[in-house]
Structures are given as structure tokens and as C-alpha cells.
Design a protein around this motif. Structure first.
Motif, PDB file in Angstrom:
ATOM      1  N   THR A   1      87.512  62.056  64.067  1.00 25.80           N
ATOM      2  CA  THR A   1      86.611  62.007  62.901  1.00 25.80           C
ATOM      3  C   THR A   1      87.347  62.443  61.644  1.00 25.80           C
ATOM      4  O   THR A   1      87.182  61.854  60.568  1.00 25.80           O
TER       5      THR A   1
ATOM      6  N   LEU B   1      75.932  57.985  56.004  1.00 20.26           N
ATOM      7  CA  LEU B   1      77.388  57.828  55.835  1.00 20.26           C
ATOM      8  C   LEU B   1      77.848  56.365  55.870  1.00 20.26           C
ATOM      9  O   LEU B   1      78.758  55.979  55.132  1.00 20.26           O
TER      10      LEU B   1
ATOM     11  N   ASP C   1      75.805  61.726  54.092  1.00 23.13           N
ATOM     12  CA  ASP C   1      75.975  62.579  55.275  1.00 23.13           C
ATOM     13  C   ASP C   1      75.677  61.743  56.507  1.00 23.13           C
ATOM     14  O   ASP C   1      74.854  60.818  56.453  1.00 23.13           O
ATOM     15  N   LYS C   2      76.358  62.067  57.601  1.00 25.75           N
ATOM     16  CA  LYS C   2      76.094  61.336  58.854  1.00 25.75           C
ATOM     17  C   LYS C   2      74.653  61.579  59.297  1.00 25.75           C
ATOM     18  O   LYS C   2      74.021  60.713  59.868  1.00 25.75           O
ATOM     19  N   TYR C   3      74.146  62.783  59.031  1.00 28.54           N
ATOM     20  CA  TYR C   3      72.750  63.109  59.371  1.00 28.54           C
ATOM     21  C   TYR C   3      72.055  63.577  58.099  1.00 28.54           C
ATOM     22  O   TYR C   3      71.917  64.782  57.872  1.00 28.54           O
TER      23      TYR C   3
ATOM     24  N   PHE D   1      74.840  72.714  61.517  1.00 26.88           N
ATOM     25  CA  PHE D   1      75.814  71.841  60.867  1.00 26.88           C
ATOM     26  C   PHE D   1      76.375  70.777  61.798  1.00 26.88           C
ATOM     27  O   PHE D   1      77.302  70.088  61.461  1.00 26.88           O
ATOM     28  N   ASN D   2      75.824  70.710  63.000  1.00 28.64           N
ATOM     29  CA  ASN D   2      76.315  69.772  64.006  1.00 28.64           C
ATOM     30  C   ASN D   2      77.682  70.203  64.529  1.00 28.64           C
ATOM     31  O   ASN D   2      78.265  71.157  64.049  1.00 28.64           O
TER      32      ASN D   2
ATOM     33  N   ASP E   1      83.810  68.062  54.219  1.00 30.85           N
ATOM     34  CA  ASP E   1      83.719  69.378  54.872  1.00 30.85           C
ATOM     35  C   ASP E   1      83.093  69.150  56.239  1.00 30.85           C
ATOM     36  O   ASP E   1      81.877  69.256  56.405  1.00 30.85           O
ATOM     37  N   LEU E   2      83.924  68.798  57.223  1.00 33.69           N
ATOM     38  CA  LEU E   2      83.399  68.443  58.547  1.00 33.69           C
ATOM     39  C   LEU E   2      83.137  69.700  59.380  1.00 33.69           C
ATOM     40  O   LEU E   2      83.702  70.755  59.095  1.00 33.69           O
ATOM     41  N   PRO E   3      82.303  69.570  60.413  1.00 32.36           N
ATOM     42  CA  PRO E   3      82.133  70.717  61.311  1.00 32.36           C
ATOM     43  C   PRO E   3      83.473  71.071  61.957  1.00 32.36           C
ATOM     44  O   PRO E   3      84.347  70.202  62.095  1.00 32.36           O
TER      45      PRO E   3
ATOM     46  N   SER F   1      75.331  67.565  53.590  1.00 27.75           N
ATOM     47  CA  SER F   1      74.457  68.511  54.306  1.00 27.75           C
ATOM     48  C   SER F   1      73.366  69.051  53.391  1.00 27.75           C
ATOM     49  O   SER F   1      72.614  68.297  52.797  1.00 27.75           O
ATOM     50  N   LYS F   2      73.306  70.416  53.238  1.00 33.84           N
ATOM     51  CA  LYS F   2      72.299  71.008  52.341  1.00 33.84           C
ATOM     52  C   LYS F   2      72.815  71.170  50.930  1.00 33.84           C
ATOM     53  O   LYS F   2      72.143  71.745  50.073  1.00 33.84           O
TER      54      LYS F   2
ATOM     55  N   MET G   1      87.630  59.951  58.474  1.00 32.61           N
ATOM     56  CA  MET G   1      87.044  60.320  57.170  1.00 32.61           C
ATOM     57  C   MET G   1      88.116  60.347  56.080  1.00 32.61           C
ATOM     58  O   MET G   1      87.877  59.936  54.948  1.00 32.61           O
TER      59      MET G   1
ATOM     60  N   PHE H   1      81.132  68.842  67.331  1.00 29.52           N
ATOM     61  CA  PHE H   1      81.776  67.761  68.067  1.00 29.52           C
ATOM     62  C   PHE H   1      81.696  68.093  69.549  1.00 29.52           C
ATOM     63  O   PHE H   1      81.760  69.267  69.931  1.00 29.52           O
TER      64      PHE H   1
ATOM     65  N   ILE I   1      75.240  73.163  49.851  1.00 27.41           N
ATOM     66  CA  ILE I   1      75.533  74.576  49.510  1.00 27.41           C
ATOM     67  C   ILE I   1      76.671  74.636  48.471  1.00 27.41           C
ATOM     68  O   ILE I   1      76.689  75.505  47.610  1.00 27.41           O
ATOM     69  N   PHE I   2      77.596  73.676  48.550  1.00 29.58           N
ATOM     70  CA  PHE I   2      78.719  73.662  47.591  1.00 29.58           C
ATOM     71  C   PHE I   2      78.226  73.591  46.144  1.00 29.58           C
ATOM     72  O   PHE I   2      78.930  73.982  45.234  1.00 29.58           O
TER      73      PHE I   2
HETATM   74  C1  LIG Z   1      79.757  72.092  57.442  1.00 32.24           C
HETATM   75  S1  LIG Z   1      78.588  70.854  57.071  1.00 32.24           S
HETATM   76  C2  LIG Z   1      78.878  70.508  55.395  1.00 32.24           C
HETATM   77  C3  LIG Z   1      78.290  71.556  54.502  1.00 32.24           C
HETATM   78  C4  LIG Z   1      78.317  71.154  53.031  1.00 32.24           C
HETATM   79  N1  LIG Z   1      79.663  71.159  52.517  1.00 32.24           N
HETATM   80  C5  LIG Z   1      77.444  72.010  52.147  1.00 32.24           C
HETATM   81  O1  LIG Z   1      77.892  72.391  51.068  1.00 32.24           O
HETATM   82  O2  LIG Z   1      76.306  72.288  52.479  1.00 32.24           O
HETATM   83  C6  LIG Z   1      79.248  69.493  57.943  1.00 32.24           C
HETATM   84  C7  LIG Z   1      78.521  68.178  57.753  1.00 32.24           C
HETATM   85  O3  LIG Z   1      79.262  67.158  58.446  1.00 32.24           O
HETATM   86  C8  LIG Z   1      78.359  66.225  59.012  1.00 32.24           C
HETATM   87  N2  LIG Z   1      78.888  65.630  60.257  1.00 32.24           N
HETATM   88  C9  LIG Z   1      78.709  66.044  61.520  1.00 32.24           C
HETATM   89  N3  LIG Z   1      79.346  65.246  62.391  1.00 32.24           N
HETATM   90  C10 LIG Z   1      79.943  64.294  61.662  1.00 32.24           C
HETATM   91  C11 LIG Z   1      80.735  63.162  62.003  1.00 32.24           C
HETATM   92  N4  LIG Z   1      81.047  62.875  63.268  1.00 32.24           N
HETATM   93  N5  LIG Z   1      81.170  62.397  60.998  1.00 32.24           N
HETATM   94  C12 LIG Z   1      80.863  62.674  59.725  1.00 32.24           C
HETATM   95  N6  LIG Z   1      80.106  63.747  59.353  1.00 32.24           N
HETATM   96  C13 LIG Z   1      79.651  64.536  60.312  1.00 32.24           C
HETATM   97  C14 LIG Z   1      77.111  67.038  59.339  1.00 32.24           C
HETATM   98  O4  LIG Z   1      75.959  66.232  59.272  1.00 32.24           O
HETATM   99  C15 LIG Z   1      77.119  68.145  58.305  1.00 32.24           C
HETATM  100  O5  LIG Z   1      76.196  67.880  57.295  1.00 32.24           O
END
Ligand SMILES: C[S@@+](CC[C@H](N)C(=O)[O-])C[C@H]1O[C@@H](n2cnc3c(N)ncnc32)[C@H](O)[C@@H]1O
Length: 304
Positions: free
Chosen positions: A214, A165, A154-156, A202-203, A182-184, A138-139, A218, A205, A141-142
């Protein structure tokens, strides 16, 4: 000055600690002084760990190349490679932050600071400066206070430094030491997703089944890519959708075990920013105020 706010890392120089924590070098020195930390001893431990880790990763690397990479003299490298497990005994009244038998630096299972949890996972389990790979970058942040992982997916993907991904499938099997996921944890139908800020950012489901599938996919991917005894760090949380509670944390633990992971630690992140709203309705469940960081280790078997 308190330990959590400073997030002192014995692996780093005073300058690096100051930059990472956004404080002056003299603030770090004061912290070291007031906590009675034996910086010399910590330096030796950090140096030795870096040397041993490099030797383990590249058993045939010549000493001169090790010296170039680590910035230590060849003789220093030889000395640490030939020394026993213990670097030296602490013979002062001071304490070592590597000495987690000291209650001041003991690593706790609960925190309201995710950087502290991630640093503690690195220090206690992974024993490297950072993670090899993040599958949900994602961004990033970790990594505000932690070195960037070597591989970011990342998927997006939000920019070109992050790989899609699907490319993670190309990583050589059994080659990684640590992976972060760290999935949504949000399930929304399309209309309510449009109005939810967190869901958009963060997208999300579109069904609980998709969330579970998912998570399983993963974890299986991580299992394939980790070497034996490698680490999967998985952030997750339970949630309420409609009138039901979903114990995602139980699912993740059970599925991980089926896949072949062993749970070696659990950290609980307590939310300090969540806004507590109520629509005046009767409360049915405790309001979720925490998430988990599970640390799994790759064991032997795999179901698929
Ligand atoms: C909560 S964020 C992760 C934040 C990240 N840990 C950070 O430090 O910024 C969840 C991430 O999971 C990805 N995601 C969403 N749907 C997904 C899917 N179906 N499979 C895999 N990744 C997915 C999103 O693109 C998003 O970037």
C-alpha cells in the motif's frame, strides 16, 4: 510566551492567528512585541508571495481579477510584480519571521507538535497556505490549525465531504503542487484488531506485505498526480510486530527514490502522549517514541 505554543504564522492576520491558536488578539500582539517581530515587513513578504504564487498558477489572469481575488489594489499588484526578488531590507532592530537565518525563528527538524511540523513544511518547502490534496484524510486531525486541503480523499471516508480514494485516479496527471499521505502503521490479525482501539479507529493492515504494497501504491499514485517539483509529504513510522522490527521509514525512502522522488527534508515527531507499558518482559528494542514526516520532491523518472 513561547513560540511553539503560539504557533504564530506570519502569513495570517493578527485576528486569524488568534483564532487559530485559541488565544486573544492582545496575546498575539504581545507575542509580536516581545519577540521584536517586524510585522510590517512580514506583511509585505506575505503579500508579495501570494501575488507571485497566483501569477505563477494563472499567468494570463488580468490584474483586475488578481485584485479581486487577493483583495489588493491593482497598483499594489503591479508594484510587487515589477519589483525584484527582495521586498525591502529590514531597516529596524526588529526581526522577520520569514527570515529563517534568525536563530529565533529557525525551523528545527524535531518537534513534539505535528501542527508545528506541518506549518514548517508549508513555510519552508511548499510555500503555500495549505496542501492541495490529502489522500488519507480520516478525521482531518492534521487540519485543526491549518486550512483544509482543496482535495480530501480516504479509503474509508468518514463523511460526504471526503471522496473515496478510487476517485483520486480521476485527478488530472501532473496537476498538483502538494499531496499528503499518512497511512496506518499497524499490522493486526482480525481478532487482535477487534480489541485494539487505535487499530479500529484508523484501520490497520492484515499483513506486513499489505502495508508495504500500500505504501508503494500510494507513493506511485502521488507521483503521477504531482507536477514536476511538486511535494509529497509522507508521515510514517517503524514498528515491531511479533518478534520483528519493520523499518518502514527505510522502505519508504528507498521506494520513493526508485519511483523518482528526491528526499528534501526529514522531520521527526516525538511522541508526548504515548503510554509506556511493560509486561515485565525483557526489553529487546528501544521503544519507538517518534514518527517521521518526509518531504519528497518529484524528480524526473518513474519506474512504472
Ligand atoms: C492514520 S489515519 C490518517 C489520519 C489523518 N492524517 C488525520 O489527520 O486525521 C490513516 C488513514 O489511512 C486510511 N487507510 C487505511 N487503509 C488504507 C489503505 N489500504 N489504503 C489507503 N488508505 C488506507 C484510513 O482510512 C485512515 O483514514
Amino acid at each position: 510566551m513561547n513560540k511553539v505554543k503560539l504557533k504564530y504564522d506570519p502569513n495570517l492576520s493578527i485576528r486569524e492567528n488568534a483564532i487559530r491558536c485559541g488565544v486573544s488578539e492582545s496575546a498575539v500582539r504581545k507575542y509580536i512585541r516581545t519577540n521584536g517581530i517586524d510585522r510590517n515587513y512580514d506583511n509585505k513578504v506575505a503579500k508579495k508571495r501570494a501575488i507571485l504564487a497566483l501569477r505563477k498558477e494563472h499567468p494570463d489572469m488580468p490584474l483586475t481579477e488578481m485584485s479581486r481575488r487577493l483583495g489588493n489594489a491593482v497598483n499594489t499588484i503591479k508594484k510587487y510584480l515589477n519589483s525584484g526578488e527582495n521586498t525591502s531590507d529590514i531597516d529596524t532592530q526588529k526581526v522577520s519571521t520569514f527570515d529563517i537565518s534568525n536563530h529565533k525563528f529557525i525551523i528545527k527538524s524535531v518537534s513534539d507538535n505535528q501542527t508545528e511540523i506541518l506549518l514548517n513544511i508549508l513555510r519552508l518547502h511548499v510555500r503555500r497556505e495549505t496542501f492541495d490534496c490529502d489522500l488519507t484524510y480520516s478525521k482531518g486531525i492534521f487540519y485543526q490549525h491549518i486550512s483544509q486541503p482543496k482535495l480530501k480523499f480516504d479509503k474509508y471516508p468518514l463523511d460526504d465531504s471526503i471522496m473515496p480514494l478510487e476517485k483520486a485516479m480521476n485527478i488530472e496527471d501532473a496537476s498538483l503542487h502538494s499531496i499528503v499521505i499518512d497511512l496506518p502503521f499497524i499490522v493486526k490479525d482480525y481478532n487482535s484488531a477487534k480489541t485494539s482501539m487505535i487499530a479500529q479507529r484508523f484501520n490497520y493492515f492484515s499483513s506486513v506485505e499489505e502495508l508495504y504494497e500500500t505504501n508503494e501504491a500510494m507513493m506511485s499514485l502521488a507521483f503521477r498526480k504531482l507536477h514536476k517539483n511538486g511535494f509529497l509529504v509522507m508521515k510514517t513510522m517503524d514498528f515491531v510486530y511479533g518478534i520483528n522490527q519493520y523499518w518502514v521509514s527505510n522502505f519508504v525512502q528507498n521506494k520513493a527514490k526508485e519511483i523518482g522522488f528526491v528526499l528534501c527534508d526529514t522531520f521527526i515527531l516525538i511522541s508526548k502522549t504515548k503510554i509506556l507499558t511493560t509486561k515485565g518482559e525483557k526489553q529487546h528494542f528501544a521503544r519507538k517514541f517518534h514518527s517521521y514526516f518526509f518531504v519528497f520532491r518529484k524528480g524526473k523518472k518513474h519506474i512504472k
